[in-house]
Design a protein around this motif. Structure first.
Motif, PDB file in Angstrom:
ATOM      1  N   PHE A 190      57.608  19.693  10.283  1.00  0.00           N
ATOM      2  CA  PHE A 190      57.913  21.106  10.497  1.00  0.00           C
ATOM      3  C   PHE A 190      57.440  21.950   9.321  1.00  0.00           C
ATOM      4  O   PHE A 190      56.855  23.023   9.513  1.00  0.00           O
ATOM      5  CB  PHE A 190      59.412  21.279  10.702  1.00  0.00           C
ATOM      6  CG  PHE A 190      59.850  22.718  10.750  1.00  0.00           C
ATOM      7  CD1 PHE A 190      59.695  23.465  11.908  1.00  0.00           C
ATOM      8  CD2 PHE A 190      60.407  23.324   9.630  1.00  0.00           C
ATOM      9  CE1 PHE A 190      60.093  24.796  11.952  1.00  0.00           C
ATOM     10  CE2 PHE A 190      60.807  24.653   9.665  1.00  0.00           C
ATOM     11  CZ  PHE A 190      60.646  25.380  10.824  1.00  0.00           C
ATOM     12  N   ARG A 191      57.694  21.478   8.110  1.00  0.00           N
ATOM     13  CA  ARG A 191      57.366  22.270   6.923  1.00  0.00           C
ATOM     14  C   ARG A 191      55.872  22.403   6.714  1.00  0.00           C
ATOM     15  O   ARG A 191      55.378  23.495   6.422  1.00  0.00           O
ATOM     16  CB  ARG A 191      58.012  21.627   5.692  1.00  0.00           C
ATOM     17  CG  ARG A 191      57.680  22.345   4.385  1.00  0.00           C
ATOM     18  CD  ARG A 191      58.264  21.606   3.199  1.00  0.00           C
ATOM     19  NE  ARG A 191      57.859  22.242   1.950  1.00  0.00           N
ATOM     20  CZ  ARG A 191      58.146  21.756   0.736  1.00  0.00           C
ATOM     21  NH1 ARG A 191      58.848  20.628   0.634  1.00  0.00           N
ATOM     22  NH2 ARG A 191      57.731  22.385  -0.344  1.00  0.00           N
ATOM     23  N   HIS A 192      55.125  21.322   6.867  1.00  0.00           N
ATOM     24  CA  HIS A 192      53.710  21.326   6.496  1.00  0.00           C
ATOM     25  C   HIS A 192      52.774  21.611   7.667  1.00  0.00           C
ATOM     26  O   HIS A 192      51.634  22.034   7.445  1.00  0.00           O
ATOM     27  CB  HIS A 192      53.325  19.983   5.865  1.00  0.00           C
ATOM     28  CG  HIS A 192      54.073  19.674   4.594  1.00  0.00           C
ATOM     29  ND1 HIS A 192      53.853  20.350   3.423  1.00  0.00           N
ATOM     30  CD2 HIS A 192      55.052  18.763   4.341  1.00  0.00           C
ATOM     31  CE1 HIS A 192      54.644  19.875   2.479  1.00  0.00           C
ATOM     32  NE2 HIS A 192      55.388  18.912   3.005  1.00  0.00           N
ATOM     33  N   VAL A 193      53.228  21.394   8.896  1.00  0.00           N
ATOM     34  CA  VAL A 193      52.346  21.549  10.051  1.00  0.00           C
ATOM     35  C   VAL A 193      52.784  22.714  10.939  1.00  0.00           C
ATOM     36  O   VAL A 193      51.987  23.606  11.255  1.00  0.00           O
ATOM     37  CB  VAL A 193      52.302  20.244  10.884  1.00  0.00           C
ATOM     38  CG1 VAL A 193      51.411  20.428  12.111  1.00  0.00           C
ATOM     39  CG2 VAL A 193      51.800  19.090  10.031  1.00  0.00           C
ATOM     40  N   VAL A 194      54.046  22.711  11.344  1.00  0.00           N
ATOM     41  CA  VAL A 194      54.509  23.694  12.317  1.00  0.00           C
ATOM     42  C   VAL A 194      54.726  25.064  11.680  1.00  0.00           C
ATOM     43  O   VAL A 194      54.326  26.091  12.247  1.00  0.00           O
ATOM     44  CB  VAL A 194      55.805  23.203  12.991  1.00  0.00           C
ATOM     45  CG1 VAL A 194      56.328  24.250  13.973  1.00  0.00           C
ATOM     46  CG2 VAL A 194      55.551  21.890  13.715  1.00  0.00           C
ATOM     47  N   LEU A 195      55.360  25.097  10.516  1.00  0.00           N
ATOM     48  CA  LEU A 195      55.716  26.378   9.901  1.00  0.00           C
ATOM     49  C   LEU A 195      54.510  27.293   9.678  1.00  0.00           C
ATOM     50  O   LEU A 195      54.596  28.495   9.956  1.00  0.00           O
ATOM     51  CB  LEU A 195      56.456  26.139   8.589  1.00  0.00           C
ATOM     52  CG  LEU A 195      57.124  27.362   7.956  1.00  0.00           C
ATOM     53  CD1 LEU A 195      58.123  27.984   8.920  1.00  0.00           C
ATOM     54  CD2 LEU A 195      57.807  26.985   6.644  1.00  0.00           C
ATOM     55  N   PRO A 196      53.365  26.793   9.187  1.00  0.00           N
ATOM     56  CA  PRO A 196      52.204  27.700   9.064  1.00  0.00           C
ATOM     57  C   PRO A 196      51.734  28.257  10.409  1.00  0.00           C
ATOM     58  O   PRO A 196      51.200  29.369  10.454  1.00  0.00           O
ATOM     59  CB  PRO A 196      51.134  26.812   8.421  1.00  0.00           C
ATOM     60  CG  PRO A 196      51.889  25.752   7.694  1.00  0.00           C
ATOM     61  CD  PRO A 196      53.084  25.481   8.555  1.00  0.00           C
ATOM     62  N   LEU A 197      51.919  27.500  11.484  1.00  0.00           N
ATOM     63  CA  LEU A 197      51.501  27.975  12.799  1.00  0.00           C
ATOM     64  C   LEU A 197      52.448  29.030  13.366  1.00  0.00           C
ATOM     65  O   LEU A 197      52.103  29.702  14.341  1.00  0.00           O
ATOM     66  CB  LEU A 197      51.419  26.794  13.776  1.00  0.00           C
ATOM     67  CG  LEU A 197      50.413  25.688  13.423  1.00  0.00           C
ATOM     68  CD1 LEU A 197      50.506  24.548  14.428  1.00  0.00           C
ATOM     69  CD2 LEU A 197      48.997  26.239  13.379  1.00  0.00           C
ATOM     70  N   LEU A 198      53.623  29.179  12.766  1.00  0.00           N
ATOM     71  CA  LEU A 198      54.611  30.139  13.253  1.00  0.00           C
ATOM     72  C   LEU A 198      54.441  31.529  12.664  1.00  0.00           C
ATOM     73  O   LEU A 198      55.286  32.400  12.890  1.00  0.00           O
ATOM     74  CB  LEU A 198      56.034  29.639  12.937  1.00  0.00           C
ATOM     75  CG  LEU A 198      56.489  28.363  13.645  1.00  0.00           C
ATOM     76  CD1 LEU A 198      57.899  28.002  13.215  1.00  0.00           C
ATOM     77  CD2 LEU A 198      56.423  28.520  15.152  1.00  0.00           C
ATOM     78  N   LYS A 199      53.373  31.754  11.922  1.00  0.00           N
ATOM     79  CA  LYS A 199      53.199  33.050  11.265  1.00  0.00           C
ATOM     80  C   LYS A 199      53.200  34.220  12.249  1.00  0.00           C
ATOM     81  O   LYS A 199      53.860  35.240  11.995  1.00  0.00           O
ATOM     82  CB  LYS A 199      51.908  33.062  10.442  1.00  0.00           C
ATOM     83  CG  LYS A 199      51.676  34.378   9.709  1.00  0.00           C
ATOM     84  CD  LYS A 199      50.385  34.352   8.905  1.00  0.00           C
ATOM     85  CE  LYS A 199      50.161  35.702   8.223  1.00  0.00           C
ATOM     86  NZ  LYS A 199      48.888  35.719   7.447  1.00  0.00           N
ATOM     87  N   PRO A 200      52.500  34.156  13.380  1.00  0.00           N
ATOM     88  CA  PRO A 200      52.520  35.315  14.301  1.00  0.00           C
ATOM     89  C   PRO A 200      53.915  35.679  14.787  1.00  0.00           C
ATOM     90  O   PRO A 200      54.310  36.846  14.736  1.00  0.00           O
ATOM     91  CB  PRO A 200      51.612  34.864  15.454  1.00  0.00           C
ATOM     92  CG  PRO A 200      50.737  33.825  14.868  1.00  0.00           C
ATOM     93  CD  PRO A 200      51.567  33.114  13.856  1.00  0.00           C
ATOM     94  N   VAL A 201      54.682  34.699  15.249  1.00  0.00           N
ATOM     95  CA  VAL A 201      56.013  35.006  15.767  1.00  0.00           C
ATOM     96  C   VAL A 201      56.966  35.344  14.623  1.00  0.00           C
ATOM     97  O   VAL A 201      57.909  36.123  14.798  1.00  0.00           O
ATOM     98  CB  VAL A 201      56.544  33.827  16.607  1.00  0.00           C
ATOM     99  CG1 VAL A 201      56.837  32.609  15.753  1.00  0.00           C
ATOM    100  CG2 VAL A 201      57.779  34.247  17.390  1.00  0.00           C
ATOM    101  N   THR A 202      56.727  34.800  13.435  1.00  0.00           N
ATOM    102  CA  THR A 202      57.564  35.147  12.290  1.00  0.00           C
ATOM    103  C   THR A 202      57.381  36.602  11.904  1.00  0.00           C
ATOM    104  O   THR A 202      58.352  37.304  11.582  1.00  0.00           O
ATOM    105  CB  THR A 202      57.222  34.235  11.095  1.00  0.00           C
ATOM    106  OG1 THR A 202      57.484  32.867  11.443  1.00  0.00           O
ATOM    107  CG2 THR A 202      58.066  34.602   9.876  1.00  0.00           C
TER     108      THR A 202
END
Length: 273
Positions: A181-193
Protein backbone atom coordinates in the motif's frame (compact mmCIF):
# COMPACT_ATOMS: atom_id res chain seq x y z
CA UNK A 1 -5.29 25.28 -40.25
CA UNK A 2 -8.66 25.23 -38.50
CA UNK A 3 -11.07 27.81 -39.82
CA UNK A 4 -12.91 30.22 -37.54
CA UNK A 5 -16.51 29.07 -37.81
CA UNK A 6 -19.84 30.20 -36.43
CA UNK A 7 -19.77 27.36 -33.91
CA UNK A 8 -16.45 28.62 -32.54
CA UNK A 9 -17.91 32.11 -32.20
CA UNK A 10 -20.92 30.77 -30.30
CA UNK A 11 -18.65 28.79 -27.96
CA UNK A 12 -16.57 31.87 -27.28
CA UNK A 13 -19.68 33.86 -26.45
CA UNK A 14 -20.85 31.10 -24.11
CA UNK A 15 -17.49 31.04 -22.35
CA UNK A 16 -17.47 34.82 -21.97
CA UNK A 17 -21.00 34.72 -20.55
CA UNK A 18 -20.01 31.99 -18.08
CA UNK A 19 -16.95 34.01 -17.04
CA UNK A 20 -19.10 37.08 -16.42
CA UNK A 21 -21.55 35.08 -14.31
CA UNK A 22 -18.67 33.81 -12.15
CA UNK A 23 -16.93 37.20 -11.97
CA UNK A 24 -20.05 39.19 -11.04
CA UNK A 25 -20.31 38.11 -7.36
CA UNK A 26 -16.55 38.52 -7.00
CA UNK A 27 -16.86 42.08 -8.28
CA UNK A 28 -19.68 42.85 -5.83
CA UNK A 29 -17.69 41.32 -2.96
CA UNK A 30 -14.54 43.34 -3.60
CA UNK A 31 -16.47 46.48 -4.49
CA UNK A 32 -18.32 46.47 -1.15
CA UNK A 33 -15.26 45.38 0.82
CA UNK A 34 -13.37 48.55 -0.16
CA UNK A 35 -16.38 50.91 -0.05
CA UNK A 36 -16.55 53.51 2.75
CA UNK A 37 -19.38 53.12 5.24
CA UNK A 38 -20.72 56.55 4.26
CA UNK A 39 -21.35 55.39 0.68
CA UNK A 40 -24.87 53.92 0.55
CA UNK A 41 -25.25 53.84 -3.22
CA UNK A 42 -26.05 50.74 -5.27
CA UNK A 43 -23.65 47.79 -4.77
CA UNK A 44 -23.31 47.63 -8.56
CA UNK A 45 -21.87 51.11 -8.83
CA UNK A 46 -18.05 51.10 -8.73
CA UNK A 47 -16.59 52.61 -5.58
CA UNK A 48 -15.11 56.03 -6.30
CA UNK A 49 -13.12 56.31 -3.06
CA UNK A 50 -11.84 52.82 -2.16
CA UNK A 51 -10.40 52.35 1.31
CA UNK A 52 -8.58 49.57 3.18
CA UNK A 53 -9.84 50.83 6.54
CA UNK A 54 -12.63 48.26 6.40
CA UNK A 55 -10.09 45.43 6.56
CA UNK A 56 -8.34 46.98 9.56
CA UNK A 57 -11.61 47.49 11.44
CA UNK A 58 -12.86 44.01 10.60
CA UNK A 59 -9.57 42.47 11.74
CA UNK A 60 -9.62 44.30 15.06
CA UNK A 61 -13.32 44.25 15.91
CA UNK A 62 -13.90 40.65 14.88
CA UNK A 63 -10.67 39.24 16.35
CA UNK A 64 -10.05 37.64 12.97
CA UNK A 65 -6.45 36.72 13.78
CA UNK A 66 -7.49 34.11 16.34
CA UNK A 67 -10.40 33.00 14.16
CA UNK A 68 -8.06 32.41 11.22
CA UNK A 69 -5.68 30.42 13.41
CA UNK A 70 -8.51 28.26 14.75
CA UNK A 71 -9.94 27.65 11.26
CA UNK A 72 -6.50 26.70 9.95
CA UNK A 73 -5.86 24.36 12.89
CA UNK A 74 -9.22 22.62 12.58
CA UNK A 75 -8.98 22.30 8.78
CA UNK A 76 -5.40 21.01 8.62
CA UNK A 77 -5.76 18.49 11.45
CA UNK A 78 -9.19 17.25 10.35
CA UNK A 79 -8.34 16.85 6.67
CA UNK A 80 -4.99 15.16 7.39
CA UNK A 81 -6.65 12.64 9.73
CA UNK A 82 -9.54 12.00 7.34
CA UNK A 83 -7.27 11.36 4.36
CA UNK A 84 -4.95 9.04 6.29
CA UNK A 85 -7.71 6.97 7.90
CA UNK A 86 -9.88 6.82 4.78
CA UNK A 87 -7.07 5.70 2.49
CA UNK A 88 -6.00 2.94 4.90
CA UNK A 89 -9.59 1.82 5.46
CA UNK A 90 -10.52 1.83 1.78
CA UNK A 91 -7.62 -0.40 0.72
CA UNK A 92 -8.83 -3.63 2.37
CA UNK A 93 -12.46 -2.77 1.64
CA UNK A 94 -11.64 -2.53 -2.07
CA UNK A 95 -9.29 -5.51 -2.29
CA UNK A 96 -10.79 -8.09 0.10
CA UNK A 97 -13.79 -9.91 -1.34
CA UNK A 98 -14.92 -11.58 1.90
CA UNK A 99 -18.44 -11.08 3.20
CA UNK A 100 -17.25 -9.01 6.16
CA UNK A 101 -15.63 -6.52 3.78
CA UNK A 102 -18.90 -5.77 2.00
CA UNK A 103 -20.80 -5.57 5.28
CA UNK A 104 -18.24 -3.17 6.75
CA UNK A 105 -18.38 -1.01 3.65
CA UNK A 106 -22.18 -0.79 3.81
CA UNK A 107 -21.98 0.06 7.50
CA UNK A 108 -19.59 2.93 6.79
CA UNK A 109 -21.83 4.14 3.97
CA UNK A 110 -24.63 4.61 6.51
CA UNK A 111 -22.72 7.73 7.50
CA UNK A 112 -23.68 9.23 4.13
CA UNK A 113 -27.37 8.47 4.60
CA UNK A 114 -27.97 9.46 8.22
CA UNK A 115 -27.82 13.23 8.86
CA UNK A 116 -25.45 14.19 11.66
CA UNK A 117 -28.12 16.50 13.14
CA UNK A 118 -29.83 13.38 14.51
CA UNK A 119 -26.85 12.84 16.81
CA UNK A 120 -26.26 16.48 17.73
CA UNK A 121 -27.34 16.07 21.35
CA UNK A 122 -25.39 12.83 22.07
CA UNK A 123 -22.32 14.28 20.34
CA UNK A 124 -22.60 17.48 22.39
CA UNK A 125 -22.81 15.47 25.60
CA UNK A 126 -19.82 13.39 24.56
CA UNK A 127 -17.74 16.50 23.87
CA UNK A 128 -18.80 17.87 27.25
CA UNK A 129 -17.80 14.67 29.04
CA UNK A 130 -14.44 14.71 27.29
CA UNK A 131 -13.87 18.33 28.32
CA UNK A 132 -13.49 19.50 24.74
CA UNK A 133 -16.30 22.07 24.60
CA UNK A 134 -14.98 25.53 23.82
CA UNK A 135 -11.79 24.18 22.18
CA UNK A 136 -10.91 23.65 18.50
CA UNK A 137 -10.19 19.98 19.23
CA UNK A 138 -13.91 19.32 19.54
CA UNK A 139 -14.27 20.42 15.91
CA UNK A 140 -11.28 18.32 14.85
CA UNK A 141 -12.81 15.23 16.44
CA UNK A 142 -16.23 15.96 14.96
CA UNK A 143 -15.04 16.53 11.37
CA UNK A 144 -12.60 13.62 11.55
CA UNK A 145 -15.53 11.31 12.07
CA UNK A 146 -18.08 13.08 9.89
CA UNK A 147 -16.03 13.21 6.70
CA UNK A 148 -14.61 9.68 6.80
CA UNK A 149 -17.60 7.88 5.16
CA UNK A 150 -17.63 10.20 2.14
CA UNK A 151 -13.85 10.01 1.73
CA UNK A 152 -13.84 6.21 2.10
CA UNK A 153 -16.48 6.11 -0.64
CA UNK A 154 -14.21 8.12 -2.96
CA UNK A 155 -11.11 6.04 -2.22
CA UNK A 156 -12.90 2.68 -2.48
CA UNK A 157 -14.43 3.48 -5.85
CA UNK A 158 -11.07 4.64 -7.18
CA UNK A 159 -9.22 1.59 -5.83
CA UNK A 160 -11.69 -0.84 -7.35
CA UNK A 161 -10.94 0.63 -10.78
CA UNK A 162 -7.16 0.21 -10.36
CA UNK A 163 -5.56 -2.95 -11.77
CA UNK A 164 -3.85 -5.24 -9.27
CA UNK A 165 -0.86 -6.10 -11.44
CA UNK A 166 1.63 -3.88 -9.60
CA UNK A 167 0.42 -5.10 -6.22
CA UNK A 168 0.75 -8.73 -7.26
CA UNK A 169 4.30 -8.04 -8.43
CA UNK A 170 5.08 -6.43 -5.07
CA UNK A 171 3.68 -9.45 -3.21
CA UNK A 172 5.86 -11.76 -5.32
CA UNK A 173 8.88 -9.66 -4.36
CA UNK A 174 8.07 -10.19 -0.68
CA UNK A 175 6.16 -7.04 0.25
CA UNK A 176 3.58 -7.15 3.00
CA UNK A 177 0.12 -5.65 2.33
CA UNK A 178 1.10 -2.51 4.26
CA UNK A 179 4.36 -2.15 2.30
CA UNK A 180 2.47 -2.70 -0.95
CA UNK A 181 0.00 0.00 0.00
CA UNK A 182 2.72 2.47 0.96
CA UNK A 183 5.09 1.98 -1.97
CA UNK A 184 2.75 0.92 -4.79
CA UNK A 185 -0.86 1.91 -4.15
CA UNK A 186 -0.43 5.23 -2.33
CA UNK A 187 1.38 6.99 -5.24
CA UNK A 188 -1.43 5.86 -7.56
CA UNK A 189 -4.01 7.50 -5.27
CA UNK A 190 -2.81 11.02 -6.00
CA UNK A 191 -5.79 12.00 -8.24
CA UNK A 192 -8.47 10.95 -5.75
CA UNK A 193 -6.41 12.30 -2.85
CA UNK A 194 -6.33 15.74 -4.46
CA UNK A 195 -10.08 15.57 -5.01
CA UNK A 196 -10.74 14.51 -1.42
CA UNK A 197 -8.35 17.18 -0.15
CA UNK A 198 -10.13 19.98 -1.97
CA UNK A 199 -13.66 18.84 -1.09
CA UNK A 200 -12.92 18.23 2.59
CA UNK A 201 -11.02 21.49 2.97
CA UNK A 202 -13.90 23.52 1.58
CA UNK A 203 -16.44 21.70 3.77
CA UNK A 204 -14.46 22.06 7.00
CA UNK A 205 -13.32 25.65 6.38
CA UNK A 206 -16.84 26.90 5.59
CA UNK A 207 -18.65 25.01 8.36
CA UNK A 208 -20.77 27.32 10.52
CA UNK A 209 -23.17 25.18 12.55
CA UNK A 210 -20.59 23.01 14.33
CA UNK A 211 -18.32 25.85 15.58
CA UNK A 212 -21.41 27.77 16.65
CA UNK A 213 -22.54 24.77 18.70
CA UNK A 214 -19.28 23.54 20.24
CA UNK A 215 -17.50 26.90 20.72
CA UNK A 216 -20.51 28.79 22.05
CA UNK A 217 -19.78 30.70 25.24
CA UNK A 218 -16.00 30.67 24.75
CA UNK A 219 -13.51 33.14 23.35
CA UNK A 220 -12.61 30.67 20.60
CA UNK A 221 -14.26 31.03 17.20
CA UNK A 222 -13.71 30.22 13.55
CA UNK A 223 -13.99 32.49 10.54
CA UNK A 224 -17.66 31.81 9.65
CA UNK A 225 -18.75 32.48 13.24
CA UNK A 226 -16.56 35.58 13.48
CA UNK A 227 -18.06 36.97 10.25
CA UNK A 228 -21.58 36.31 11.51
CA UNK A 229 -20.75 38.46 14.53
CA UNK A 230 -20.87 41.57 12.33
CA UNK A 231 -24.55 40.92 11.55
CA UNK A 232 -26.75 42.36 14.31
CA UNK A 233 -30.49 42.44 14.93
CA UNK A 234 -30.82 46.15 14.27
CA UNK A 235 -27.49 47.26 12.73
CA UNK A 236 -25.30 45.40 10.27
CA UNK A 237 -21.87 46.64 9.20
CA UNK A 238 -22.02 45.31 5.67
CA UNK A 239 -18.71 46.88 4.68
CA UNK A 240 -17.03 44.99 7.51
CA UNK A 241 -18.88 41.80 6.61
CA UNK A 242 -17.58 41.85 3.04
CA UNK A 243 -14.09 42.85 4.17
CA UNK A 244 -14.06 39.90 6.58
CA UNK A 245 -15.25 37.62 3.76
CA UNK A 246 -12.30 38.69 1.63
CA UNK A 247 -9.93 38.00 4.53
CA UNK A 248 -11.52 34.57 4.98
CA UNK A 249 -11.12 33.71 1.31
CA UNK A 250 -7.49 34.82 1.00
CA UNK A 251 -5.85 31.89 2.89
CA UNK A 252 -7.69 29.33 0.76
CA UNK A 253 -6.72 31.19 -2.43
CA UNK A 254 -3.08 31.41 -1.35
CA UNK A 255 -2.93 27.67 -0.65
CA UNK A 256 -4.63 26.98 -3.97
CA UNK A 257 -2.15 29.08 -5.94
CA UNK A 258 0.80 27.47 -4.13
CA UNK A 259 -0.53 23.97 -4.91
CA UNK A 260 -2.13 24.89 -8.23
CA UNK A 261 0.13 22.68 -10.34
CA UNK A 262 -0.40 19.62 -8.13
CA UNK A 263 -4.17 20.18 -7.92
CA UNK A 264 -4.61 20.58 -11.67
CA UNK A 265 -2.39 17.59 -12.47
CA UNK A 266 -4.29 15.51 -9.94
CA UNK A 267 -7.68 16.42 -11.41
CA UNK A 268 -6.35 15.84 -14.93
CA UNK A 269 -5.05 12.41 -13.96
CA UNK A 270 -8.41 11.59 -12.40
CA UNK A 271 -10.23 12.59 -15.59
CA UNK A 272 -7.91 10.45 -17.69
CA UNK A 273 -8.50 7.56 -15.35
Amino acid sequence: MNRYRRRTFVLELAMIAAALVVAFPVYVLINLAVRPASDVSSPLRPTTEPTVENFTQAWQQGALGGALANSALVTVCSVAFVLAVSALAAYPLARVTARWSRGTYLLIMLGLVLPFQLASLPLYQTMRDLGLLGTPWALVLFHSGLQVPFTVFLYTGFLRALPRDFEDAAFIDGCTPLQSFRHVVLPLLKPVTVTALVLNTVIVWNDFFTPLLYLSGSAQQTMPVAIAGFVGQYVTDWNLVFAALVISILPVLIVYFLLQRSIISGFAAGLRG
